[in-house]
Design an enzyme around this catalytic site. Sequence first.
Site, PDB file in Angstrom:
ATOM      1  N   HIS A 142     -21.993  35.355  -0.882  1.00  0.00           N
ATOM      2  CA  HIS A 142     -22.417  33.999  -1.104  1.00  0.00           C
ATOM      3  C   HIS A 142     -21.733  33.196  -0.268  1.00  0.00           C
ATOM      4  CE1 HIS A 142     -22.741  30.406  -3.947  1.00  0.00           C
ATOM      5  NE2 HIS A 142     -21.725  30.255  -3.255  1.00  0.00           N
ATOM      6  N   GLU A 143     -20.273  33.450   0.161  1.00  0.00           N
ATOM      7  CA  GLU A 143     -19.602  32.323   1.076  1.00  0.00           C
ATOM      8  C   GLU A 143     -20.160  32.665   2.431  1.00  0.00           C
ATOM      9  OE1 GLU A 143     -17.735  30.357  -0.129  1.00  0.00           O
ATOM     10  OE2 GLU A 143     -17.812  30.950  -2.242  1.00  0.00           O
ATOM     11  N   HIS A 146     -22.933  30.720   3.475  1.00  0.00           N
ATOM     12  CA  HIS A 146     -22.739  29.184   3.688  1.00  0.00           C
ATOM     13  C   HIS A 146     -22.756  28.998   5.368  1.00  0.00           C
ATOM     14  CE1 HIS A 146     -22.146  27.079  -0.066  1.00  0.00           C
ATOM     15  NE2 HIS A 146     -21.423  28.037  -0.721  1.00  0.00           N
TER      16      HIS A 146
HETATM   17 NI    NI Z   1     -21.034  28.107  -2.556  1.00  0.00          NI
END
Ligand code: NI
Length: 175
Positions: A142-143, A146
Amino acid sequence: MTIHTILRMGDPVLLQKASLVTFDNPAALTQLIADMRETMIAADGAGLAAPQIGISQQLVIYELNDNPRYPDVEAIPFTVLINPVITPLVNQQQAGWEGCLSLPGLRGEVARYTRIRVDYQDVHGQSQSMEVEGFHARVVQHEVDHLLGILYPMRMKDMSRFGFRDELEQHGVTT
Ligand code: NI
């Protein structure tokens, strides 16, 4: 220390591919990490990527210890990943619920690899590698997304599994 405003989905910075961290200003890097940690704690989040505070560089942090938003998952120590690259170690993905500080109040179900290797640099610029699985692997994916300009709804396959956390919990869709 500074608690930064967290950008929300719709801000174009969140869709940019972040630049490599160059390590030419160690003091500024240390300060940035400290500010990001303060910002993450103030927002009661489990992870934060630099682009979420408007700094389009390849730096993410995460930490999970007794977070009320994630009551059922293992604790993860405070971790800093700089210039990370993910390699999946399995073919299969597993669906799980995610939230994001850039989409406050929302949750969505996203398929992620269950086991990955992540090659990255630490705060001193030293190359590191680790293998992680389960929820830890989900957080890293998830990170790192980004840093590629990807928000979790862009990974979703079934938009009926997307909604406001309060309503999803109220109706027993998520816990
Ligand atoms: Ni996030």
